[in-house]
Enzyme design. Structure first.
Site, PDB file in Angstrom:
ATOM      1  N   SER A  20     -60.721  48.727   1.177  1.00  0.00           N
ATOM      2  CA  SER A  20     -61.268  49.832   1.988  1.00  0.00           C
ATOM      3  C   SER A  20     -61.591  49.439   3.421  1.00  0.00           C
ATOM      4  CB  SER A  20     -62.529  50.441   1.354  1.00  0.00           C
ATOM      5  OG  SER A  20     -62.260  50.870   0.062  1.00  0.00           O
ATOM      6  N   LEU A  21     -60.904  48.455   3.986  1.00  0.00           N
ATOM      7  CA  LEU A  21     -61.159  48.110   5.391  1.00  0.00           C
ATOM      8  C   LEU A  21     -60.315  48.977   6.328  1.00  0.00           C
ATOM      9  CD1 LEU A  21     -61.389  44.204   5.350  1.00  0.00           C
ATOM     10  CD2 LEU A  21     -63.233  45.882   5.409  1.00  0.00           C
ATOM     11  N   TYR A  60     -59.521  60.323  -9.218  1.00  0.00           N
ATOM     12  CA  TYR A  60     -60.675  59.418  -9.187  1.00  0.00           C
ATOM     13  C   TYR A  60     -60.222  57.964  -9.022  1.00  0.00           C
ATOM     14  CZ  TYR A  60     -63.855  63.080 -10.779  1.00  0.00           C
ATOM     15  OH  TYR A  60     -64.606  64.216 -10.860  1.00  0.00           O
ATOM     16  N   ASP A 154     -56.035  38.571  -4.959  1.00  0.00           N
ATOM     17  CA  ASP A 154     -55.817  39.285  -6.230  1.00  0.00           C
ATOM     18  C   ASP A 154     -54.583  38.705  -6.902  1.00  0.00           C
ATOM     19  OD1 ASP A 154     -57.748  40.998  -5.327  1.00  0.00           O
ATOM     20  OD2 ASP A 154     -56.402  42.676  -4.888  1.00  0.00           O
ATOM     21  N   GLU A 156     -52.453  40.223  -8.752  1.00  0.00           N
ATOM     22  CA  GLU A 156     -51.262  41.072  -8.686  1.00  0.00           C
ATOM     23  C   GLU A 156     -50.580  41.111  -7.320  1.00  0.00           C
ATOM     24  OE1 GLU A 156     -54.304  42.228  -9.912  1.00  0.00           O
ATOM     25  OE2 GLU A 156     -54.462  44.377  -9.477  1.00  0.00           O
ATOM     26  N   LYS A 193     -71.149  37.383  10.650  1.00  0.00           N
ATOM     27  CA  LYS A 193     -70.756  36.194   9.890  1.00  0.00           C
ATOM     28  C   LYS A 193     -69.230  36.063   9.791  1.00  0.00           C
ATOM     29  CE  LYS A 193     -74.685  34.451   8.888  1.00  0.00           C
ATOM     30  NZ  LYS A 193     -74.991  33.148   9.500  1.00  0.00           N
ATOM     31  N   THR A 194     -68.731  34.898  10.135  1.00  0.00           N
ATOM     32  CA  THR A 194     -67.269  34.698  10.158  1.00  0.00           C
ATOM     33  C   THR A 194     -66.740  34.033   8.882  1.00  0.00           C
ATOM     34  OG1 THR A 194     -67.393  32.506  11.172  1.00  0.00           O
ATOM     35  CG2 THR A 194     -67.321  34.396  12.674  1.00  0.00           C
ATOM     36  N   CYS A 387     -51.457  76.080  -4.001  1.00  0.00           N
ATOM     37  CA  CYS A 387     -50.851  75.726  -5.281  1.00  0.00           C
ATOM     38  C   CYS A 387     -51.674  76.311  -6.447  1.00  0.00           C
ATOM     39  CB  CYS A 387     -50.636  74.226  -5.380  1.00  0.00           C
ATOM     40  SG  CYS A 387     -49.299  73.836  -6.513  1.00  0.00           S
ATOM     41  N   GLN A 391     -52.253  80.248  -7.588  1.00  0.00           N
ATOM     42  CA  GLN A 391     -52.109  80.749  -8.959  1.00  0.00           C
ATOM     43  C   GLN A 391     -53.395  81.447  -9.406  1.00  0.00           C
ATOM     44  OE1 GLN A 391     -50.879  77.259 -11.179  1.00  0.00           O
ATOM     45  NE2 GLN A 391     -48.865  77.181 -10.212  1.00  0.00           N
ATOM     46  N   HIS A 513     -47.568  73.061  -0.711  1.00  0.00           N
ATOM     47  CA  HIS A 513     -48.679  72.297  -0.126  1.00  0.00           C
ATOM     48  C   HIS A 513     -48.485  72.147   1.388  1.00  0.00           C
ATOM     49  CE1 HIS A 513     -50.510  70.720  -3.916  1.00  0.00           C
ATOM     50  NE2 HIS A 513     -49.313  71.012  -4.369  1.00  0.00           N
ATOM     51  N   GLU A 515     -50.532  71.260   3.481  1.00  0.00           N
ATOM     52  CA  GLU A 515     -51.323  70.137   3.996  1.00  0.00           C
ATOM     53  C   GLU A 515     -50.506  68.856   4.173  1.00  0.00           C
ATOM     54  OE1 GLU A 515     -51.572  71.450   0.992  1.00  0.00           O
ATOM     55  OE2 GLU A 515     -52.134  70.005  -0.551  1.00  0.00           O
TER      56      GLU A 515
HETATM   57  N1  GLN Z   1     -51.328  72.899 -12.279  1.00  0.00           N
HETATM   58  C1  GLN Z   1     -50.496  73.793 -11.508  1.00  0.00           C
HETATM   59  C2  GLN Z   1     -49.022  73.590 -11.810  1.00  0.00           C
HETATM   60  O1  GLN Z   1     -48.628  72.568 -12.309  1.00  0.00           O
HETATM   61  C3  GLN Z   1     -50.763  73.620 -10.017  1.00  0.00           C
HETATM   62  C4  GLN Z   1     -50.428  72.268  -9.491  1.00  0.00           C
HETATM   63  C5  GLN Z   1     -51.021  71.995  -8.131  1.00  0.00           C
HETATM   64  O2  GLN Z   1     -51.980  72.630  -7.703  1.00  0.00           O
HETATM   65  N2  GLN Z   1     -50.485  71.012  -7.430  1.00  0.00           N
HETATM   66  O3  GLN Z   1     -48.246  74.475 -11.563  1.00  0.00           O
END
Ligand code: GLN
Length: 543
Positions: A20-21, A60, A154, A156, A193-194, A387, A391, A513, A515
């Site tokens: 998280s840096l 999460y 780490d 991995e 601190k280094t 999305c 719905q 989406h 975004e």
């Molecule tokens: N769960 C819904 C679907 O699969 C919407 C998915 C989402 O919001 N990305 O259609």
């Protein structure tokens, strides 16, 4: 440029001391500075986990899953890369250990290794190097920046560091290693601190990799003494010790890195001349607008991961972009959909000027999302459903306007009497979860005269998808004759992509989406227009 000057350079960004840096932001900022100097750059993230991609990960665990044009489900850092550079990424920009192993094992089964014993070195490291160099093929980019996920030390990430060690030999000065570390401030001692930095560089050295540049994350400025001390102990020049001080906005980081001359250090190490001044005018203007808003607009984001802003990273960033376009600061109020279910809708949503219902999967909190939509629809509050949010908006309309009791999505209620949202026929036979949704960019035709048309100012658009369920076209006529219309449809399949209520100041649900496509250079029109509508709503309230 000479042939040597023009060959692709490979920059590796590793992280030490702690996670998280902000390796993703440092990588994106460096790429931005190189781009501003006229170079082409792309950024790649190598993730040391065994999942093939983050598509199956719970938010999460790893925050938002970012989707690229070609339908790859990727790490959220790719979102930062696109937002900073305004250049699209693809599957090649995100590789996990799972994908590396899968490819090596497939080759082994095909007999490609001709009887050799297949081992981490050289086979896994060769595959890693192949993925890194793939982006530099055909000299598409002057710089390929590869961010190594995880923290040095780490177990991995070892094969990745080993791959860098090998590439140093192959590429010589075309390979540069930037190591991001933490210089903590101990309040009790009143000192920076280094030692943690020294230790993490030592770990890199044990693996045979000497970092060229150290970017030191810190809450207090690093003075010359500290920089000299780090340089002395870590085997780099003092100029290659770069301060990365905490800041209130990730969008200031490229400007901070410019001040610290990170790009100049990189160019020097790559034996390239920093022969021009970077053109960051529009970036600076953006940051200026961001830091000097004329007002604050409150927008509710209704979802089920409210404790975790990373789960909705791209939506939050899109709202920041849209806010700057509207000269306002967008204050996002995270509202837990399960809390709304307890009958708290008015309390929780009072005072906001716009409501977004977030994407998501599964039943939890769904009725809360639907109640938030009733509230937005009946109180004429600007509403954007993304999305699952779209719905839910159609389910809400079906239940409360069309009186289709118990209307639902078959995702939540398989035997609903009114499946207004249903799974696509092709999806029904699919049993595997990973990478099997409707993913990536799809075309959408917009209906003239609609709000969507006004917003996009275009009849043909393309947006990115990630879902299994769709609006059920059997109900479309009933919706349209009662005030909710399909203003965007897929030209090939006729699937509904945008629903809107013309008799509402601003009510849109989008199956895609938006975004994922908002960048600093090009804030997304849907978000820009939504924030404008929220601003108008707020002004209307105060007049
Ligand atoms: N769960 C819904 C679907 O699969 C919407 C998915 C989402 O919001 N990305 O259609």
């Amino acid at each position: 440029m000479s042939k040597v000057e023009s060959a692709t350079r490979y920059i590796f960004v590793t992280g030490g001391v702690t996670s998280s840096l902000g390796k993703g932001i440092i990588s994106a900022s460096l790429a931005k500075l190189l781009q501003a100097r006229g170079y082409t750059a792309t950024i790649q993230k190598l993730d040391p986990y065994i999942n093939i991609d983050p598509g199956t990960l719970n938010p999460y665990e790893h925050g938002e899953c970012y989707v690229t044009e070609d339908g790859a489900e990727t790490d959220l850092d790719l979102g930062h890369y696109e937002r900073f550079l305004n250049v699209t990424t693809s599957q090649a920009n995100n590789v996990t250990t799972g994908r590396i192993y899968q490819s090596v094992i497939d080759k082994e089964r095909r007999g490609d290794y001709l009887g050799e014993t297949v081992q981490v070195i050289p086979h896994i490291t060769d595959e890693i190097k192949h993925c890194i160099k793939l982006l530099g093929e055909d000299h598409k980019y002057d710089f390929v920046i590869t961010e190594i996920g995880g923290t040095v030390g780490d177990i991995e990430s070892l094969p990745y560091i080993e791959a860098i060690r090998q590439l140093r030999w192959e590429l010589g000065n075309r390979c540069i290693v930037v190591h991001l570390t933490l210089v903590p401030y101990l309040a009790a001692a009143k000192e920076l601190k280094t030692k943690p930095t020294q230790h993490s560089v030592k770990t890199m050295q044990e693996y045979g990799v000497q970092p060229d540049i150290l970017v030191c994350r810190t809450e207090k400025p690093l003075n010359e003494n500290i920089k000299n001390k780090i340089a002395l102990f870590c085997n780099v020049s003092p100029a290659a010790v770069i301060e990365s001080i905490d800041t209130d906005s990730i969008y200031r980081v490229p400007l901070l890195m410019l001040n610290e001359k990170l790009d100049i250090q990189v160019l020097k190490k790559a034996q390239m001349s920093p022969n021009c001044t970077p053109d960051l005018q529009s970036w600076e203007e953006f940051v200026n607008r961001l830091q000097n808003p004329e007002k604050t607009i409150r927008i509710a984001l209704v979802g089920k991961y409210v404790e975790l802003m990373d789960a909705y990273k791209s939506i939050i960033e899109s709202l920041i972009h849209a806010g700057t376009s509207n000269k306002c600061k967008v204050e996002v109020k995270m509202v837990h959909s399960e809390q709304i279910e307890n009958g708290n809708t008015e309390n929780l949503l009072a005072g906001v000027s716009g409501i977004i219902v977030a994407p998501g999967f599964g039943e939890r909190g769904i009725e809360g999302k639907i109640s938030a939509i009733t509230y937005a629809r009946t109180n004429k509050i600007p509403f954007l459903g993304i999305c699952l949010g779209m719905q839910c908006a159609t389910i809400e309309f079906a239940r409360n306007v069309l009186s289709l009791n118990h209307a639902h999505s078959t995702e939540m209620l398989p035997d609903t009497p009114y499946p207004v949202i249903d799974i696509m026929e092709q999806q029904k036979k699919i049993t595997l979860k990973g990478g099997t949704m409707r993913l990536g960019a799809f075309a959408c035709n917009i209906k003239e005269g609609t709000k969507a048309y006004k917003i996009y100012d275009n009849l043909n658009i393309s947006e990115r998808h990630r879902h299994r369920y769709e609006f059920n076209n059997k109900y479309l006529e009933q919706f349209e004759s009662n005030g909710m219309i399909a203003s965007g449809r897929n030209p090939d399949t006729n699937l509904v992509e945008i629903m809107e209520i013309p008799d509402h100041p601003w009510f849109l649900g989008v199956q895609f989406h938006p975004e994922y496509k908002s960048t600093v250079a090009k804030p997304h029109p849907l978000f820009v227009n939504f924030v404008k509508a929220a601003n108008d709503f707020e002004t209307g309230k105060t007049n």
